[in-house]
Design a protein around this motif. Sequence first.
Motif, PDB file in Angstrom:
ATOM      1  N   ALA A 198      -3.657 -15.687  34.152  1.00 42.86           N
ATOM      2  CA  ALA A 198      -4.123 -14.475  33.473  1.00 42.86           C
ATOM      3  C   ALA A 198      -3.116 -13.339  33.633  1.00 42.86           C
ATOM      4  CB  ALA A 198      -5.485 -14.061  34.021  1.00 42.86           C
ATOM      5  N   LEU A 199      -2.551 -13.198  34.824  1.00 44.98           N
ATOM      6  CA  LEU A 199      -1.551 -12.150  35.014  1.00 44.98           C
ATOM      7  C   LEU A 199      -0.311 -12.451  34.179  1.00 44.98           C
ATOM      8  CD1 LEU A 199      -0.461  -9.618  36.312  1.00 44.98           C
ATOM      9  CD2 LEU A 199       0.301 -10.967  38.249  1.00 44.98           C
ATOM     10  N   GLY A 200       0.095 -13.730  34.129  1.00 41.95           N
ATOM     11  CA  GLY A 200       1.257 -14.086  33.338  1.00 41.95           C
ATOM     12  C   GLY A 200       1.057 -13.762  31.867  1.00 41.95           C
ATOM     13  N   ILE A 201      -0.116 -14.130  31.326  1.00 45.40           N
ATOM     14  CA  ILE A 201      -0.413 -13.840  29.916  1.00 45.40           C
ATOM     15  C   ILE A 201      -0.453 -12.336  29.678  1.00 45.40           C
ATOM     16  CG2 ILE A 201      -2.200 -14.022  28.139  1.00 45.40           C
ATOM     17  CD1 ILE A 201      -2.898 -16.772  29.356  1.00 45.40           C
ATOM     18  N   ARG A 202      -1.013 -11.613  30.641  1.00 42.98           N
ATOM     19  CA  ARG A 202      -1.074 -10.155  30.498  1.00 42.98           C
ATOM     20  C   ARG A 202       0.312  -9.537  30.437  1.00 42.98           C
ATOM     21  NH1 ARG A 202      -4.038  -5.936  34.718  1.00 42.98           N
ATOM     22  NH2 ARG A 202      -3.432  -4.022  33.621  1.00 42.98           N
ATOM     23  N   LEU A 203       1.229 -10.038  31.267  1.00 41.89           N
ATOM     24  CA  LEU A 203       2.594  -9.510  31.235  1.00 41.89           C
ATOM     25  C   LEU A 203       3.254  -9.762  29.887  1.00 41.89           C
ATOM     26  CD1 LEU A 203       3.995 -10.527  34.753  1.00 41.89           C
ATOM     27  CD2 LEU A 203       3.570  -8.218  33.912  1.00 41.89           C
ATOM     28  N   VAL A 204       3.085 -10.976  29.356  1.00 46.14           N
ATOM     29  CA  VAL A 204       3.686 -11.310  28.064  1.00 46.14           C
ATOM     30  C   VAL A 204       3.066 -10.463  26.954  1.00 46.14           C
ATOM     31  CG1 VAL A 204       4.023 -13.135  26.355  1.00 46.14           C
ATOM     32  CG2 VAL A 204       4.272 -13.637  28.790  1.00 46.14           C
ATOM     33  N   MET A 205       1.748 -10.291  26.989  1.00 48.63           N
ATOM     34  CA  MET A 205       1.076  -9.489  25.952  1.00 48.63           C
ATOM     35  C   MET A 205       1.464  -8.023  26.031  1.00 48.63           C
ATOM     36  SD  MET A 205      -2.758 -11.196  25.889  1.00 48.63           S
ATOM     37  CE  MET A 205      -3.282 -10.072  24.600  1.00 48.63           C
ATOM     38  N   ASP A 206       1.630  -7.514  27.256  1.00 48.09           N
ATOM     39  CA  ASP A 206       2.085  -6.124  27.414  1.00 48.09           C
ATOM     40  C   ASP A 206       3.456  -5.933  26.806  1.00 48.09           C
ATOM     41  OD1 ASP A 206      -0.240  -5.374  28.624  1.00 48.09           O
ATOM     42  OD2 ASP A 206       0.561  -5.340  30.669  1.00 48.09           O
ATOM     43  N   ALA A 207       4.310  -6.947  27.004  1.00 54.66           N
ATOM     44  CA  ALA A 207       5.678  -6.851  26.467  1.00 54.66           C
ATOM     45  C   ALA A 207       5.670  -6.904  24.940  1.00 54.66           C
ATOM     46  CB  ALA A 207       6.528  -7.990  27.024  1.00 54.66           C
ATOM     47  N   ALA A 208       4.668  -7.586  24.370  1.00 52.97           N
ATOM     48  CA  ALA A 208       4.595  -7.734  22.914  1.00 52.97           C
ATOM     49  C   ALA A 208       4.008  -6.509  22.227  1.00 52.97           C
ATOM     50  CB  ALA A 208       3.787  -8.973  22.557  1.00 52.97           C
ATOM     51  N   LYS A 209       3.357  -5.630  22.988  1.00 53.23           N
ATOM     52  CA  LYS A 209       2.748  -4.449  22.388  1.00 53.23           C
ATOM     53  C   LYS A 209       3.826  -3.497  21.864  1.00 53.23           C
ATOM     54  CE  LYS A 209      -1.469  -4.371  25.213  1.00 53.23           C
ATOM     55  NZ  LYS A 209      -2.216  -3.615  26.242  1.00 53.23           N
ATOM     56  N   PRO A 210       3.616  -2.891  20.708  1.00 51.58           N
ATOM     57  CA  PRO A 210       4.582  -1.902  20.224  1.00 51.58           C
ATOM     58  C   PRO A 210       4.604  -0.686  21.116  1.00 51.58           C
ATOM     59  CG  PRO A 210       2.614  -1.900  18.847  1.00 51.58           C
ATOM     60  CD  PRO A 210       2.484  -3.072  19.789  1.00 51.58           C
TER      61      PRO A 210
END
Length: 211
Positions: A198-210
């Motif tokens: 979950a933390l890994g996915i959160r990091l990737v999603m945060d990076a994908a946010k504009p």
Amino acid sequence: MDGSVLALLSVLGALAIGAISPGPSFVLVARTSIAVSRAAGVAAAVGMGAGGVVFATLALLGLHALLTQVGWLYLTLKVAGGLYLVHLAVRIWRGAAEPVRVPDAAAKSHGILRSFGIGLATQISNPKTAIVYASIFAALLPASPPAWVLLALPPAVFLVETGWYAIVAVAFSAGRPRAAYLRSKAWIDRLAASVIGALGIRLVMDAAKPS
């Protein structure tokens, strides 16, 4: 009390509170201790401490300013760290149903080195932790700290991080936690994998946010 000593103690206290807060590092050390051995758990704890030294050194070198000014570098670190945690979570999940094997002496030595490496990689895989370190240092250290404070910080950080996670390793490698783990290994491993993933996915999603 000397102002520099107070600043050093304040930094270490803030970092200790952060280390004690449950997260993927806590989950990894606890699982390693009960699934492998106490020695492997302590090795993972030492890896966490080594990762703390990396963050402390980078913070003293001005990592916060660099990541703030070079946005793509921070995003790259986020994605790389997130993908590593997802990879680790998948490996733990896939091995959840496998029985615990008692390793021989050579395998134990290899397992300790591997546990250290996984602990180190897990600690440094989250660039947000680097920002936390840099922010604490910027907030609590004087503008021009004496040389002895700069020299004392990395080893002191190592002791704080390693000390806490070593306590976790010893506590979770005791008889009752290990017996409970063996009874419910599949579920515990999958829970640990879920937290780390979950933390890994959160990091990737945060990076994908504009931005």
